[in-house]
Design an enzyme around this catalytic site. Sequence first.
Site, PDB file in Angstrom:
ATOM      1  N   HIS A   1       0.840  -1.212   0.000  1.00 45.64           N
ATOM      2  CA  HIS A   1       0.000   0.000   0.000  1.00 45.64           C
ATOM      3  C   HIS A   1       0.871   1.257   0.000  1.00 45.64           C
ATOM      4  O   HIS A   1       0.610   2.214  -0.729  1.00 45.64           O
ATOM      5  CB  HIS A   1      -0.868   0.053   1.270  1.00 45.64           C
ATOM      6  CG  HIS A   1      -1.915  -1.006   1.363  1.00 45.64           C
ATOM      7  ND1 HIS A   1      -2.984  -1.070   0.511  1.00 45.64           N
ATOM      8  CD2 HIS A   1      -2.069  -2.049   2.228  1.00 45.64           C
ATOM      9  CE1 HIS A   1      -3.769  -2.096   0.843  1.00 45.64           C
ATOM     10  NE2 HIS A   1      -3.220  -2.710   1.878  1.00 45.64           N
TER      11      HIS A   1
ATOM     12  N   HIS B   1      -2.015  -8.772  14.730  1.00 49.07           N
ATOM     13  CA  HIS B   1      -1.508  -7.890  13.664  1.00 49.07           C
ATOM     14  C   HIS B   1      -1.898  -6.463  14.034  1.00 49.07           C
ATOM     15  O   HIS B   1      -3.080  -6.169  14.190  1.00 49.07           O
ATOM     16  CB  HIS B   1      -2.152  -8.305  12.331  1.00 49.07           C
ATOM     17  CG  HIS B   1      -1.852  -7.404  11.164  1.00 49.07           C
ATOM     18  ND1 HIS B   1      -0.861  -7.690  10.244  1.00 49.07           N
ATOM     19  CD2 HIS B   1      -2.407  -6.230  10.764  1.00 49.07           C
ATOM     20  CE1 HIS B   1      -0.838  -6.731   9.312  1.00 49.07           C
ATOM     21  NE2 HIS B   1      -1.765  -5.834   9.607  1.00 49.07           N
TER      22      HIS B   1
ATOM     23  N   HIS C   1      -1.478  -2.015  13.806  1.00 52.48           N
ATOM     24  CA  HIS C   1      -1.063  -0.808  13.100  1.00 52.48           C
ATOM     25  C   HIS C   1      -0.742   0.252  14.144  1.00 52.48           C
ATOM     26  O   HIS C   1      -1.279   0.228  15.255  1.00 52.48           O
ATOM     27  CB  HIS C   1      -2.145  -0.329  12.112  1.00 52.48           C
ATOM     28  CG  HIS C   1      -2.124  -1.106  10.827  1.00 52.48           C
ATOM     29  ND1 HIS C   1      -1.434  -0.710   9.723  1.00 52.48           N
ATOM     30  CD2 HIS C   1      -2.688  -2.298  10.504  1.00 52.48           C
ATOM     31  CE1 HIS C   1      -1.571  -1.597   8.751  1.00 52.48           C
ATOM     32  NE2 HIS C   1      -2.339  -2.584   9.191  1.00 52.48           N
TER      33      HIS C   1
ATOM     34  N   TYR D   1     -11.438   2.632   8.283  1.00 52.15           N
ATOM     35  CA  TYR D   1     -10.564   2.240   7.185  1.00 52.15           C
ATOM     36  C   TYR D   1      -9.830   3.439   6.600  1.00 52.15           C
ATOM     37  O   TYR D   1     -10.404   4.532   6.489  1.00 52.15           O
ATOM     38  CB  TYR D   1     -11.389   1.618   6.051  1.00 52.15           C
ATOM     39  CG  TYR D   1     -11.624   0.162   6.215  1.00 52.15           C
ATOM     40  CD1 TYR D   1     -10.583  -0.759   6.094  1.00 52.15           C
ATOM     41  CD2 TYR D   1     -12.896  -0.316   6.493  1.00 52.15           C
ATOM     42  CE1 TYR D   1     -10.801  -2.100   6.248  1.00 52.15           C
ATOM     43  CE2 TYR D   1     -13.129  -1.672   6.643  1.00 52.15           C
ATOM     44  CZ  TYR D   1     -12.086  -2.568   6.518  1.00 52.15           C
ATOM     45  OH  TYR D   1     -12.301  -3.892   6.663  1.00 52.15           O
TER      46      TYR D   1
END
Lengths: 339, 339
Positions: B18, B195, B197, B286
Amino acid sequence: MTKKPIQITEVCLRDGSHTVAHQFTVEQVRNVTRALDDAGMHYIEVSHGDGLGGSTVQYGKSLVNEMELIEAAVDECTNSKVAVLLIPGIGTMSELKQAHKLGAKLVRVATHSTEADVSAQHISQARELGMEALGFLMMAHSVPVDKLVEQAKLMESYGAQAVYVTDSAGALLPHQVSERIKALRGSLDIEVGFHAHNNLSLAVANTLAAIEEGATRIDGAVRCLGAGAGNTQTEVLLAVMDRMGMDVGIDLYKMMDLAEDIVGPLIPGTQEIKKGSLALGYAGVYSSFLLHSERAAARFGLDPRDILMELGKMKVVGGQEDMILDVAAELAKKEKVRV
Amino acid sequence: MTKKPIQITEVCLRDGSHTVAHQFTVEQVRNVTRALDDAGMHYIEVSHGDGLGGSTVQYGKSLVNEMELIEAAVDECTNSKVAVLLIPGIGTMSELKQAHKLGAKLVRVATHSTEADVSAQHISQARELGMEALGFLMMAHSVPVDKLVEQAKLMESYGAQAVYVTDSAGALLPHQVSERIKALRGSLDIEVGFHAHNNLSLAVANTLAAIEEGATRIDGAVRCLGAGAGNTQTEVLLAVMDRMGMDVGIDLYKMMDLAEDIVGPLIPGTQEIKKGSLALGYAGVYSSFLLHSERAAARFGLDPRDILMELGKMKVVGGQEDMILDVAAELAKKEKVRV
């Protein structure tokens, strides 16, 4: 054991002075201070990176005399208070008086975590001047908890109104922060503070751990603008605190805006965690050791990280840079296998 | 409730896709993979940022077909295993077969945290192919813990050998990670993964919280090279784990070196936490919502953060971008005071 509301001190104009090689201009200080004041920041620290009087060949000359910067910051504040940092041995009583005269309301008197005794005069002088006087125990990861408590109690006895656990190398892990804050909270009648660096990417989490144990004086630097990997990112901490239901009366959106529009553009490189800052946090040593260790490593065919780790284990302190070559020579003898 | 050794999956060549707008070259993938393999990394994930088949106009076209990249990565590995990501609806069975044929050993089948049922076929197919098949529950902050457990159990029933708590928006706080991992560990017979961020600067701390509760499948991205503010910075996590006495058999110095010399130069901007990524983590939405919200905010004279917060509260999911204008219009009616 007093429990007061949390007070945030923004340190980007002091700890961040290192990052910009002490080149802050009056206009930059005015712009940052005005925006922070408008957002409702409690304290704004303005000094040379190494505190009052730090502008020397040894520590790096400031572009603008810090007294001019302090004066400009005071002039911009409507509600925020201007704070200064003073390291005894670098800053003097006369500089403290001058900063006070210009309108600084608070001083953090900083010493190595084993040397609180050198803070006595400056703390009591600040109190006599009517300033808030806080103690700042640097490299707090490098001493046992009971030693830290002993030193904090000394600062309290000199008149300090709070004592900070200062993680100068960004080396503390969350449980180590918790035990230190808890021990100080249990032993002092004054407030306890916490100052983090982000070398291990734990500054925000460590600050949360400190708050959970009752720390009420909290440092942050917008956009991580501080030495090494920077400090607890103020606007991120405020977002997290907001999410946790803690309101400290500072406008989050304004902080996010000034981070993007006013502080961000001042950062010469980036405040990501790179090899050097990670090595410092991992080894738990002063940032000034990095360059010396790299040089010594080149000379003896070593990995600079092994030297840093050894210095960390030996708890070598600032000012002992001349030991680095000895350590490297010793390591080279022992570790002939590593090239 | 199996407790196995911790296995690290490096995601910079997938989540980081990304960040580089899916422009990884074969040479870059070879260089990064070779260095990671040499350092002893357990798994290296290689796919389009949105998983197999993600190279489309909607999700962004890849410079190089991901199958070529997977093949190159497999070719460079001597011990590390190549993993792929698959989001049902984007990636297909045929692409999974092809990746397997090229040597991918593991697939993470990713769904929104309420839609585990769409992963059944892909998980069972992967198992039939002899691949490791793990479930990946995205936006795990947006559903109650019991819902997450229910969905994870579905994935387990399909044959998943581990289920990940995936904090896609970087919105989870450490205690929320702990409760999620603990609940899954208590309800599943398979491994649990995490996981993160870093939008709230908590990725490393959240990962430590996950490990403490027994998560054994852990994701990281060297130099935070992943979407938004990036993922848990792998080399920093390894340094912290080392400091905590956890040895996962990966060479820390080699990881620090490759972060500096090989991965760092691939990053087009910086992976600092800026206004946009912080807003996403704060609102828990998102990353694709950011641009839409900024446009809608301009049209209705709103602050885009208010729109993001509202979308977060409403738990709007990816694919519902068309709702953003409605939300903005509604907010504009209610909040006529804000301009």
